[in-house]
Design a protein around this motif. Structure first.
Motif, PDB file in Angstrom:
ATOM      1  N   ILE A   1      -0.071  -2.087   7.796  1.00 30.03           N
ATOM      2  CA  ILE A   1       0.469  -0.733   7.631  1.00 30.03           C
ATOM      3  C   ILE A   1      -0.317   0.214   8.525  1.00 30.03           C
ATOM      4  O   ILE A   1      -1.554   0.244   8.472  1.00 30.03           O
ATOM      5  CB  ILE A   1       0.340  -0.285   6.156  1.00 30.03           C
ATOM      6  CG1 ILE A   1       1.092  -1.269   5.240  1.00 30.03           C
ATOM      7  CG2 ILE A   1       0.876   1.124   5.958  1.00 30.03           C
ATOM      8  CD1 ILE A   1       0.751  -1.100   3.771  1.00 30.03           C
TER       9      ILE A   1
ATOM     10  N   ARG B   1      -0.421   6.551  10.251  1.00 30.83           N
ATOM     11  CA  ARG B   1       0.570   7.149   9.343  1.00 30.83           C
ATOM     12  C   ARG B   1      -0.073   7.598   8.035  1.00 30.83           C
ATOM     13  O   ARG B   1       0.458   8.458   7.331  1.00 30.83           O
ATOM     14  CB  ARG B   1       1.687   6.147   9.028  1.00 30.83           C
ATOM     15  CG  ARG B   1       2.669   5.893  10.159  1.00 30.83           C
ATOM     16  CD  ARG B   1       3.542   7.122  10.467  1.00 30.83           C
ATOM     17  NE  ARG B   1       4.175   7.706   9.298  1.00 30.83           N
ATOM     18  CZ  ARG B   1       5.388   7.393   8.850  1.00 30.83           C
ATOM     19  NH1 ARG B   1       6.108   6.457   9.486  1.00 30.83           N
ATOM     20  NH2 ARG B   1       5.905   8.004   7.799  1.00 30.83           N
ATOM     21  N   LEU B   2      -1.214   6.982   7.722  1.00 29.45           N
ATOM     22  CA  LEU B   2      -1.929   7.356   6.497  1.00 29.45           C
ATOM     23  C   LEU B   2      -2.946   8.462   6.737  1.00 29.45           C
ATOM     24  O   LEU B   2      -3.670   8.851   5.819  1.00 29.45           O
ATOM     25  CB  LEU B   2      -2.641   6.118   5.918  1.00 29.45           C
ATOM     26  CG  LEU B   2      -1.736   4.953   5.491  1.00 29.45           C
ATOM     27  CD1 LEU B   2      -2.574   3.740   5.112  1.00 29.45           C
ATOM     28  CD2 LEU B   2      -0.845   5.363   4.329  1.00 29.45           C
TER      29      LEU B   2
ATOM     30  N   VAL C   1       3.604   4.303  -0.743  1.00 27.04           N
ATOM     31  CA  VAL C   1       2.780   5.459  -0.389  1.00 27.04           C
ATOM     32  C   VAL C   1       3.384   6.660  -1.105  1.00 27.04           C
ATOM     33  O   VAL C   1       4.580   6.953  -0.962  1.00 27.04           O
ATOM     34  CB  VAL C   1       2.751   5.691   1.134  1.00 27.04           C
ATOM     35  CG1 VAL C   1       2.067   7.024   1.446  1.00 27.04           C
ATOM     36  CG2 VAL C   1       2.034   4.541   1.834  1.00 27.04           C
TER      37      VAL C   1
ATOM     38  N   THR D   1       7.267   6.160  -1.353  1.00 27.61           N
ATOM     39  CA  THR D   1       7.968   5.454  -0.280  1.00 27.61           C
ATOM     40  C   THR D   1       7.519   3.997  -0.245  1.00 27.61           C
ATOM     41  O   THR D   1       6.320   3.713  -0.164  1.00 27.61           O
ATOM     42  CB  THR D   1       7.667   6.103   1.081  1.00 27.61           C
ATOM     43  OG1 THR D   1       8.059   7.475   1.043  1.00 27.61           O
ATOM     44  CG2 THR D   1       8.405   5.385   2.198  1.00 27.61           C
TER      45      THR D   1
ATOM     46  N   VAL E   1       6.665   0.878   1.604  1.00 28.74           N
ATOM     47  CA  VAL E   1       6.292   0.677   3.006  1.00 28.74           C
ATOM     48  C   VAL E   1       6.119  -0.790   3.378  1.00 28.74           C
ATOM     49  O   VAL E   1       6.236  -1.148   4.555  1.00 28.74           O
ATOM     50  CB  VAL E   1       5.016   1.460   3.365  1.00 28.74           C
ATOM     51  CG1 VAL E   1       5.225   2.950   3.159  1.00 28.74           C
ATOM     52  CG2 VAL E   1       3.809   0.979   2.559  1.00 28.74           C
ATOM     53  N   SER E   2       5.826  -1.661   2.398  1.00 29.00           N
ATOM     54  CA  SER E   2       5.634  -3.073   2.763  1.00 29.00           C
ATOM     55  C   SER E   2       5.689  -3.976   1.547  1.00 29.00           C
ATOM     56  O   SER E   2       5.597  -3.534   0.402  1.00 29.00           O
ATOM     57  CB  SER E   2       4.296  -3.282   3.487  1.00 29.00           C
ATOM     58  OG  SER E   2       3.221  -3.313   2.576  1.00 29.00           O
TER      59      SER E   2
ATOM     60  N   ASP F   1       7.667  -2.220   6.722  1.00 32.85           N
ATOM     61  CA  ASP F   1       8.788  -1.430   7.215  1.00 32.85           C
ATOM     62  C   ASP F   1       8.506  -0.957   8.649  1.00 32.85           C
ATOM     63  O   ASP F   1       7.374  -0.574   8.975  1.00 32.85           O
ATOM     64  CB  ASP F   1       9.014  -0.229   6.299  1.00 32.85           C
ATOM     65  CG  ASP F   1      10.366   0.414   6.532  1.00 32.85           C
ATOM     66  OD1 ASP F   1      11.323   0.016   5.855  1.00 32.85           O
ATOM     67  OD2 ASP F   1      10.445   1.310   7.393  1.00 32.85           O
TER      68      ASP F   1
ATOM     69  N   TRP G   1       6.507   2.067   9.467  1.00 31.17           N
ATOM     70  CA  TRP G   1       5.092   2.095   9.091  1.00 31.17           C
ATOM     71  C   TRP G   1       4.262   1.047   9.829  1.00 31.17           C
ATOM     72  O   TRP G   1       3.098   0.814   9.492  1.00 31.17           O
ATOM     73  CB  TRP G   1       4.955   1.886   7.576  1.00 31.17           C
ATOM     74  CG  TRP G   1       5.430   3.091   6.811  1.00 31.17           C
ATOM     75  CD1 TRP G   1       6.705   3.386   6.466  1.00 31.17           C
ATOM     76  CD2 TRP G   1       4.615   4.150   6.321  1.00 31.17           C
ATOM     77  NE1 TRP G   1       6.767   4.573   5.787  1.00 31.17           N
ATOM     78  CE2 TRP G   1       5.480   5.074   5.671  1.00 31.17           C
ATOM     79  CE3 TRP G   1       3.257   4.435   6.356  1.00 31.17           C
ATOM     80  CZ2 TRP G   1       5.030   6.230   5.075  1.00 31.17           C
ATOM     81  CZ3 TRP G   1       2.797   5.596   5.739  1.00 31.17           C
ATOM     82  CH2 TRP G   1       3.672   6.481   5.122  1.00 31.17           C
ATOM     83  N   GLN G   2       4.839   0.434  10.835  1.00 29.78           N
ATOM     84  CA  GLN G   2       4.101  -0.572  11.608  1.00 29.78           C
ATOM     85  C   GLN G   2       3.266   0.104  12.693  1.00 29.78           C
ATOM     86  O   GLN G   2       3.722   1.071  13.316  1.00 29.78           O
ATOM     87  CB  GLN G   2       5.080  -1.563  12.249  1.00 29.78           C
ATOM     88  CG  GLN G   2       5.841  -2.417  11.240  1.00 29.78           C
ATOM     89  CD  GLN G   2       6.934  -3.251  11.894  1.00 29.78           C
ATOM     90  OE1 GLN G   2       7.040  -3.318  13.111  1.00 29.78           O
ATOM     91  NE2 GLN G   2       7.758  -3.888  11.063  1.00 29.78           N
TER      92      GLN G   2
ATOM     93  N   GLY H   1      -3.855  -1.262  11.885  1.00 32.13           N
ATOM     94  CA  GLY H   1      -3.119  -1.232  10.635  1.00 32.13           C
ATOM     95  C   GLY H   1      -3.937  -1.866   9.526  1.00 32.13           C
ATOM     96  O   GLY H   1      -5.008  -2.438   9.751  1.00 32.13           O
TER      97      GLY H   1
END
Length: 488
Positions: A374, A378-379, A448, A457, A459-460, A467, A470-471, A478
């Motif tokens: 992930i 994005r985090l 998340v 959401t 995400v994985s 997803d 989110w990669q 990640g």
């Protein structure tokens, strides 16, 4: 018995034990031996001889008594063992164990399993090299005959070995007669206990010892030596069977799997019924599983040898003394022998930024990897924090307004691992990735949540499928998430 004759017995037994210990290539020097001390004459005599030898040979001796609570005299037995060890200067340990009468194995077998489990735990605490038991020549004879009347195979008829590597057991008295042990006990003026249950012939071993064996020995004076020789031949035959089974497993394309192994079932069938069942027995033994009886194994093999290529099949297996559970699974032309872990917790796990966290009976690992998992960007994790985490294991800073959560699947969830393809249900993703059906319940989903949204959401599916949104990029970092059951 004259003093001279007694001295001869003492010297012979002491020499026998010393030679036995010297011949054990599995023992390092110096060694630490843990004696299973019941308080009976056999273990008391062995205690005295080992204590004397420990001053001459490079090993340390400890003793342990297991209090089963099955006799009204159990406390007295423990006190005697403790006093004798104190008098001769041997470190002493004791433990009270519970014998579950509802285990289905019988009182004798259940007590034996509880005893060995407690001894093994103490052996590990002391870092001892072996557990020493006082089984003698007559014990070996009784064991073989009991296995014979129970219809045991070659392994069962091997009876007891002098060195049991799987359980770290040493039996230095297996070639020693009971009469010699009693003679030495009187010479040393030992004190020991007599278990009143030994006269109860409703127990199979007592019946064999008190009723059957005396009659057989009267007719066949060399009975014990002959049966011991038979057990030795059976043990050699078992070595050959195990060697063949090991070769057959390799020929069946054995592969390491999550919580076990798998083999090609087509190649297994080509071995034929006899070799295939021999291989299965050996396989179960490697995973410390309770051996199915003849009828159960035949039933299992009948199902495995006729199962259709695309049919899913699972058959239960049990660990020793009923503890633990495993399964034989047939899936896509492979046969799996794998453990069954505990279910995932129903409560969520929130990642705290470290490399691992405990979640119920599971260890969850979080690994920062380039181009996988992930996307940390994005985090909201900056590159400097990632560098400190990778180099020094520092906890990543808590995300602003975000939480990363693990949850068991509830059903119907969808992901889009490929941006060029439509979203798919997780059950379809499992099928596309050829994840065996029994594993699928142990892949949690990752959400998340944001303070700015009421709906988390997805995400994985751990790191199995992430997803597309989110990669991480090829050169970005990640978070890979994997799970492993905690040791039982």
């Amino acid at each position: 018995m004259t003093n001279n004759a007694a001295s001869v017995v003492s010297a012979k037994l002491e020499k026998s034990i010393a030679s036995f210990l010297a011949a054990q290539k599995n023992l390092t020097s110096p060694s630490h031996l843990l004696l299973a001390l019941s308080g009976g004459v056999d273990s008391i005599v062995l205690l005295h001889r080992l204590a004397k030898l420990s001053a001459e040979l490079p090993f340390t001796l400890s003793a342990m008594h297991i209090h089963h609570g099955l006799s009204p005299h159990a406390d007295d037995w423990l006190s005697l063992c403790e006093r004798v060890c104190r008098e001769i200067g041997v470190a002493f340990y004791a433990e009270k164990v519970h014998v579950d009468s509802r285990s289905g194995l019988g009182v004798e077998a259940t007590a034996r399993e509880a005893r060995y489990e407690a001894l093994e735990q103490q052996r590990q605490k002391l870092a001892a090299h072996a557990i020493v038991t006082a089984h003698h020549l007559q014990d070996q004879s009784e064991t073989l005959l009991l296995q014979l009347v129970r219809g045991a195979g070659v392994k069962g008829l091997s009876a007891m070995s002098e060195w049991d590597a799987d359980r770290h057991l040493l039996r230095p008295l297996l070639q020693v007669k009971k009469a010699d042990i009693l003679q030495l006990a009187h010479e040393l003026q030992c004190q020991w206990v007599e278990d009143e249950s030994n006269t109860d012939t409703s127990y199979d071993r007592n019946f064999m010892r008190q009723t059957a064996m005396p009659v057989l020995r009267e007719r066949y004076p060399q009975l014990d030596s002959a049966l011991s020789r038979c057990a030795y031949h059976m043990a050699e035959a078992q070595i050959l069977l195990d060697t063949l089974a090991n070769q057959d497993i390799s020929a069946c394309d054995v592969r390491e799997e999550w919580l076990g192994q798998s083999v090609d079932i087509q190649r297994l069938r080509l071995l034929g019924d006899v070799r295939a069942k021999n291989m299965l027995r050996y396989w179960f033994q490697q995973f410390d599983l309770r051996m199915p009886n003849t009828e159960q194994l035949q039933d299992y093999w009948q199902q495995l040898s006729t199962v259709k290529p695309h049919r899913y099949l699972h058959l239960p297996l049990h660990g020793q003394a009923g503890r633990g559970l495993a399964y034989l699974h047939h899936y896509q032309q492979r046969l799996y022998c794998v453990g069954k872990p505990s279910a995932l917790p129903k409560t969520q796990l929130v990642w705290q930024g470290g490399k691992s966290q405990i979640w119920g009976d599971w260890q969850v690992h979080f690994k920062v990897s380039k181009g996988r998992g992930i996307a940390l960007a994005r985090l909201g994790v900056n590159p400097a924090a990632i560098t400190l985490h990778r180099r020094y294991g520092q906890v990543l800073p808590k995300f602003e307004n975000l939480e990363l959560m693990l949850l068991p699947r509830s059903g119907g969830e969808t992901l889009q691992p490929d941006a060029k393809r439509p979203r798919r249900e997780l059950k379809v993703i499992f099928q596309m990735l050829a994840i065996p059906p029994w594993q699928r319940a142990f892949y949690p989903v990752v959400h998340v949540s944001s303070s700015e949204s009421d709906t988390p959401t997805l995400v994985s599916l751990t790191s199995l499928a992430v997803d597309a949104a989110w990669q991480p990029g090829r050169n970005a970092y990640g978070l890979e998430i994997t799970l492993q059951p905690l040791p039982t």
